[in-house]
Scaffold this active site. Structure first.
Site, PDB file in Angstrom:
ATOM      1  N   ASP A  47       0.454  -3.844  -3.979  1.00 16.34           N
ATOM      2  CA  ASP A  47      -0.159  -3.514  -2.692  1.00 16.34           C
ATOM      3  C   ASP A  47      -0.037  -2.016  -2.422  1.00 16.34           C
ATOM      4  O   ASP A  47       1.054  -1.511  -2.206  1.00 16.34           O
ATOM      5  CB  ASP A  47       0.553  -4.287  -1.568  1.00 16.34           C
ATOM      6  CG  ASP A  47      -0.045  -3.991  -0.198  1.00 16.34           C
ATOM      7  OD1 ASP A  47      -1.008  -4.684   0.186  1.00 16.34           O
ATOM      8  OD2 ASP A  47       0.416  -3.044   0.471  1.00 16.34           O
ATOM      9  N   TYR A  52      -1.279   5.836   1.571  1.00 20.49           N
ATOM     10  CA  TYR A  52       0.022   5.980   0.897  1.00 20.49           C
ATOM     11  C   TYR A  52       0.030   7.167  -0.075  1.00 20.49           C
ATOM     12  O   TYR A  52       1.091   7.627  -0.479  1.00 20.49           O
ATOM     13  CB  TYR A  52       0.420   4.703   0.123  1.00 20.49           C
ATOM     14  CG  TYR A  52       0.561   3.445   0.945  1.00 20.49           C
ATOM     15  CD1 TYR A  52       0.546   3.475   2.344  1.00 20.49           C
ATOM     16  CD2 TYR A  52       0.718   2.204   0.330  1.00 20.49           C
ATOM     17  CE1 TYR A  52       0.657   2.305   3.084  1.00 20.49           C
ATOM     18  CE2 TYR A  52       0.839   1.037   1.077  1.00 20.49           C
ATOM     19  CZ  TYR A  52       0.800   1.097   2.451  1.00 20.49           C
ATOM     20  OH  TYR A  52       0.911  -0.069   3.178  1.00 20.49           O
ATOM     21  N   LYS A  77      -6.408  -0.316   0.832  1.00 25.61           N
ATOM     22  CA  LYS A  77      -6.805  -0.429   2.242  1.00 25.61           C
ATOM     23  C   LYS A  77      -7.587   0.799   2.688  1.00 25.61           C
ATOM     24  O   LYS A  77      -7.352   1.903   2.199  1.00 25.61           O
ATOM     25  CB  LYS A  77      -5.550  -0.578   3.126  1.00 25.61           C
ATOM     26  CG  LYS A  77      -4.524  -1.572   2.578  1.00 25.61           C
ATOM     27  CD  LYS A  77      -3.362  -1.806   3.522  1.00 25.61           C
ATOM     28  CE  LYS A  77      -2.271  -2.625   2.835  1.00 25.61           C
ATOM     29  NZ  LYS A  77      -1.300  -1.828   2.056  1.00 25.61           N
ATOM     30  N   HIS A 110      -7.096  -1.283   7.245  1.00 25.88           N
ATOM     31  CA  HIS A 110      -5.646  -1.118   7.435  1.00 25.88           C
ATOM     32  C   HIS A 110      -5.186  -1.445   8.862  1.00 25.88           C
ATOM     33  O   HIS A 110      -4.154  -2.075   9.062  1.00 25.88           O
ATOM     34  CB  HIS A 110      -5.272   0.320   7.050  1.00 25.88           C
ATOM     35  CG  HIS A 110      -3.878   0.468   6.548  1.00 25.88           C
ATOM     36  ND1 HIS A 110      -3.534   1.347   5.552  1.00 25.88           N
ATOM     37  CD2 HIS A 110      -2.717  -0.131   6.923  1.00 25.88           C
ATOM     38  CE1 HIS A 110      -2.219   1.267   5.326  1.00 25.88           C
ATOM     39  NE2 HIS A 110      -1.712   0.379   6.146  1.00 25.88           N
TER      40      HIS A 110
HETATM   41  P1  NAD Z   1      10.400  -3.947   3.159  1.00 25.40           P
HETATM   42  O1  NAD Z   1      10.657  -4.963   4.178  1.00 25.40           O
HETATM   43  O2  NAD Z   1       9.753  -4.325   1.882  1.00 25.40           O
HETATM   44  O3  NAD Z   1      11.778  -3.225   2.880  1.00 25.40           O
HETATM   45  C1  NAD Z   1      11.868  -2.155   2.004  1.00 25.40           C
HETATM   46  C2  NAD Z   1      13.264  -1.567   2.099  1.00 25.40           C
HETATM   47  O4  NAD Z   1      14.218  -2.516   1.637  1.00 25.40           O
HETATM   48  C3  NAD Z   1      13.417  -0.329   1.232  1.00 25.40           C
HETATM   49  O5  NAD Z   1      14.264   0.568   1.895  1.00 25.40           O
HETATM   50  C4  NAD Z   1      14.080  -0.845  -0.019  1.00 25.40           C
HETATM   51  O6  NAD Z   1      14.882   0.113  -0.630  1.00 25.40           O
HETATM   52  C5  NAD Z   1      14.921  -1.999   0.521  1.00 25.40           C
HETATM   53  N1  NAD Z   1      15.054  -3.055  -0.502  1.00 25.40           N
HETATM   54  C6  NAD Z   1      14.039  -3.678  -1.165  1.00 25.40           C
HETATM   55  N2  NAD Z   1      14.530  -4.619  -1.989  1.00 25.40           N
HETATM   56  C7  NAD Z   1      15.876  -4.582  -1.854  1.00 25.40           C
HETATM   57  C8  NAD Z   1      16.930  -5.318  -2.444  1.00 25.40           C
HETATM   58  N3  NAD Z   1      16.688  -6.277  -3.341  1.00 25.40           N
HETATM   59  N4  NAD Z   1      18.210  -5.010  -2.081  1.00 25.40           N
HETATM   60  C9  NAD Z   1      18.451  -4.067  -1.163  1.00 25.40           C
HETATM   61  N5  NAD Z   1      17.492  -3.338  -0.557  1.00 25.40           N
HETATM   62  C10 NAD Z   1      16.217  -3.596  -0.905  1.00 25.40           C
HETATM   63  O7  NAD Z   1       9.586  -2.769   3.895  1.00 25.40           O
HETATM   64  P2  NAD Z   1       8.224  -1.971   3.715  1.00 25.40           P
HETATM   65  O8  NAD Z   1       8.221  -1.047   2.564  1.00 25.40           O
HETATM   66  O9  NAD Z   1       7.959  -1.381   5.050  1.00 25.40           O
HETATM   67  O10 NAD Z   1       7.115  -3.090   3.490  1.00 25.40           O
HETATM   68  C11 NAD Z   1       6.745  -3.570   2.214  1.00 25.40           C
HETATM   69  C12 NAD Z   1       5.308  -3.227   1.907  1.00 25.40           C
HETATM   70  O11 NAD Z   1       4.428  -3.716   2.919  1.00 25.40           O
HETATM   71  C13 NAD Z   1       5.006  -1.733   1.884  1.00 25.40           C
HETATM   72  O12 NAD Z   1       5.478  -1.084   0.728  1.00 25.40           O
HETATM   73  C14 NAD Z   1       3.511  -1.744   1.985  1.00 25.40           C
HETATM   74  O13 NAD Z   1       2.936  -2.071   0.732  1.00 25.40           O
HETATM   75  C15 NAD Z   1       3.286  -2.862   3.007  1.00 25.40           C
HETATM   76  N6  NAD Z   1       3.157  -2.382   4.400  1.00 25.40           N
HETATM   77  C16 NAD Z   1       1.949  -2.514   5.019  1.00 25.40           C
HETATM   78  C17 NAD Z   1       1.774  -2.083   6.325  1.00 25.40           C
HETATM   79  C18 NAD Z   1       0.435  -2.258   6.978  1.00 25.40           C
HETATM   80  O14 NAD Z   1       0.217  -1.691   8.063  1.00 25.40           O
HETATM   81  N7  NAD Z   1      -0.445  -3.003   6.415  1.00 25.40           N
HETATM   82  C19 NAD Z   1       2.843  -1.500   7.030  1.00 25.40           C
HETATM   83  C20 NAD Z   1       4.070  -1.397   6.389  1.00 25.40           C
HETATM   84  C21 NAD Z   1       4.207  -1.846   5.082  1.00 25.40           C
END
Ligand code: NAD
Length: 275
Positions: A47, A52, A77, A110
């Site tokens: 994704d 980004y 997006k 988005h």
């Molecule tokens: P997330 O909930 O995936 O959390 C990511 C965080 O958790 C990072 O700091 C990472 O280091 C940590 N983490 C991940 N796996 C871990 C593990 N196994 N152990 C310990 N820590 C861990 O948060 P995110 O990045 O905000 O969301 C995921 C994805 O969603 C984004 O990368 C993006 O692709 C998407 N997204 C979309 C929108 C939108 O508006 N459509 C907004 C935010 C995010």
């Protein structure tokens, strides 16, 4: 060896793997390396988004591994500055060029950016992109019930999927129900609550019980709710950990305990005002 993966059938009959790699806030270089590790670990879903700034890196990671294009589910997006028909069409072309692919599997608007009042025009561009074969499936992100209804009323075409903020602290029961009625799949962004849910004592208890990590418990929770989760990590061990969720199950007590964590608190912007 490719590990077993769960997929969900979208309303347009295409299938989407229930776990994907998110790459928000990863540089081109980091996204490239993360995509490489993820594909090697068995992920078949990535994704990204034009905003980004890492579509080139994602495309490079896909080519590095050489997994056949048709085996990878790739999402991008359209950003808020491209909500006209022509601007959205041009934005997709630019994304395809950066990714170096002929089509994406899923193209999303988005944010609805309702103050611009132009997301229906952007949606018409996505409908056309799907017709032209440049996006296999089309959907939206951060749309609420009114925004979804308007797309359906004005174009007769419902999105296949809505990607929304969804994690144990914001479970979105109402919007999930709306999606079900409209045959729209729910995809969870920030599925781990941007990491904030990983230290919750209830989650940690459940993790101990199953001899799993907190991240695995939360990702498994998304799967059991029928959601599609895109946890983000650029750390190889975490990327691997987050995909090792297909060989255990939560029980009814776990699900009840996690349901009680819902506080409705957003981490991200409010879709009804964000522009
Ligand atoms: P997330 O909930 O995936 O959390 C990511 C965080 O958790 C990072 O700091 C990472 O280091 C940590 N983490 C991940 N796996 C871990 C593990 N196994 N152990 C310990 N820590 C861990 O948060 P995110 O990045 O905000 O969301 C995921 C994805 O969603 C984004 O990368 C993006 O692709 C998407 N997204 C979309 C929108 C939108 O508006 N459509 C907004 C935010 C995010």
């Amino acid at each position: 060896m490719v590990k077993p993966q769960l997929t969900i059938q979208l309303s347009d009959a295409h299938r989407i793997p229930q776990v994907g790699l998110g790459v928000w806030q990863a540089s081109n270089e980091d996204a490239r390396a993360a995509v490489r590790v993820a594909l090697q670990e068995g992920y078949r879903h990535v994704d990204t988004a034009s905003i980004y700034g890492n579509e080139e890196g994602v495309g490079e990671g896909l080519r590095d591994v050489g997994t056949p294009r048709e085996q990878v589910f790739l999402t991008t997006k359209i950003w808020n500055d491209a909500h006209g028909f022509d601007t959205a069409t041009a934005a997709l072309e630019a994304s395809l060029k950066r990714l170096k692919v002929d089509y994406v599997d899923l193209l999303l608007i988005h944010w609805p950016a309702p103050s611009q009042n132009n997301y229906v025009e952007a949606w018409r561009a996505l409908i056309e992109a799907q017709r032209a074969g440049k996006a296999r499936s089309i959907g939206v992100s951060n749309f609420n019930q009114d925004h979804l209804q308007r797309l359906i009323d004005d174009t007769g075409v419902a999105p296949a999927l809505n990607q929304i903020e969804l994690h144990p602290f914001m479970q979105q029961a109402e919007l999930r129900q709306t999606h079900q009625k409209m045959a729209i799949a729910t995809q969870s962004w920030s599925p781990l609550g941007q990491g904030t849910a990983l230290t919750n004592p209830v989650i940690l208890d459940i993790a101990r019980k199953h001899d799993r990590t907190a991240a695995q418990v939360i990702i498994r929770w998304h799967l059991e709710l029928g959601l599609i989760a895109i946890p983000k990590s650029i750390t190889p061990s975490r990327i691997r950990e987050n995909y090792n969720v297909f060989d255990f199950e939560l029980d009814a007590t776990d699900l009840i305990a996690i349901a009680a964590l819902d506080s409705g608190g957003r981490l991200g912007p409010d879709p009804s005002t964000f522009a």
